[in-house]
Design an enzyme around this catalytic site. Sequence first.
Site, mmCIF file in Angstrom:
data_model
loop_
_atom_site.group_PDB
_atom_site.id
_atom_site.type_symbol
_atom_site.label_atom_id
_atom_site.label_comp_id
_atom_site.label_asym_id
_atom_site.label_seq_id
_atom_site.Cartn_x
_atom_site.Cartn_y
_atom_site.Cartn_z
ATOM 1 N N ILE A 7 0.855 -1.290 -0.205
ATOM 2 C CA ILE A 7 -0.119 0.038 0.000
ATOM 3 C C ILE A 7 0.827 1.009 -0.063
ATOM 4 O O ILE A 7 1.926 1.265 0.621
ATOM 5 C CB ILE A 7 -0.655 -0.109 1.167
ATOM 6 C CG1 ILE A 7 -1.874 -1.182 1.276
ATOM 7 C CG2 ILE A 7 -1.899 1.256 1.206
ATOM 8 C CD1 ILE A 7 -2.633 -1.405 0.152
ATOM 9 N N ASP A 8 0.591 2.181 -0.933
ATOM 10 C CA ASP A 8 1.301 3.366 -0.731
ATOM 11 C C ASP A 8 0.571 4.805 -0.001
ATOM 12 O O ASP A 8 -0.433 4.308 0.651
ATOM 13 C CB ASP A 8 1.454 4.107 -2.245
ATOM 14 C CG ASP A 8 0.312 4.105 -3.033
ATOM 15 O OD1 ASP A 8 -0.737 4.494 -2.374
ATOM 16 O OD2 ASP A 8 0.411 4.190 -4.350
ATOM 17 N N VAL A 9 1.193 5.757 -0.100
ATOM 18 C CA VAL A 9 0.386 6.876 0.889
ATOM 19 C C VAL A 9 -0.905 7.264 0.390
ATOM 20 O O VAL A 9 -1.658 7.877 1.242
ATOM 21 C CB VAL A 9 1.246 8.100 0.844
ATOM 22 C CG1 VAL A 9 2.668 8.021 1.249
ATOM 23 C CG2 VAL A 9 1.424 8.769 -0.759
#
Length: 131
Positions: free
Chosen positions: A14-16
């Site tokens: 998962i990214d920001v």
Amino acid sequence: METSIQIEVRPTEIDVMGHVNNAKYLEYMEWSREDWYNKANLPFDTFTEMNIGTVTVHIAINYRKEARLGEKLTISTKPLRKGRTSYVLEHVITNEQGERVADAEVVSCTIDLTARKSVPIPETLARQFEG
């Protein structure tokens, strides 16, 4: 032959923005591609014994819908077309609702592992593209 694998999205993917990072989709497709080779009885060792390697030379990917933490995804792989030294595999990633999350066409080339130059696709691989 079409194959598929299933994965569950992990926290490290998962990214920001709170969804799967775009680069992770390429990893998912690579895992599915490896599964396809194995189910086609073309594991890495088989190519090595022929002194042949497969090299990814182009990827055209479409990101269609975000995937989020904990979602279960299915990644499907099937052969599309082949040339003399290159071939195209299609990947489709869908979520549990059957919605298309991403898709891509991956162009690979077969090379001589010693000379590091392209060579014709071996017959064992070429057969995977027949009707």
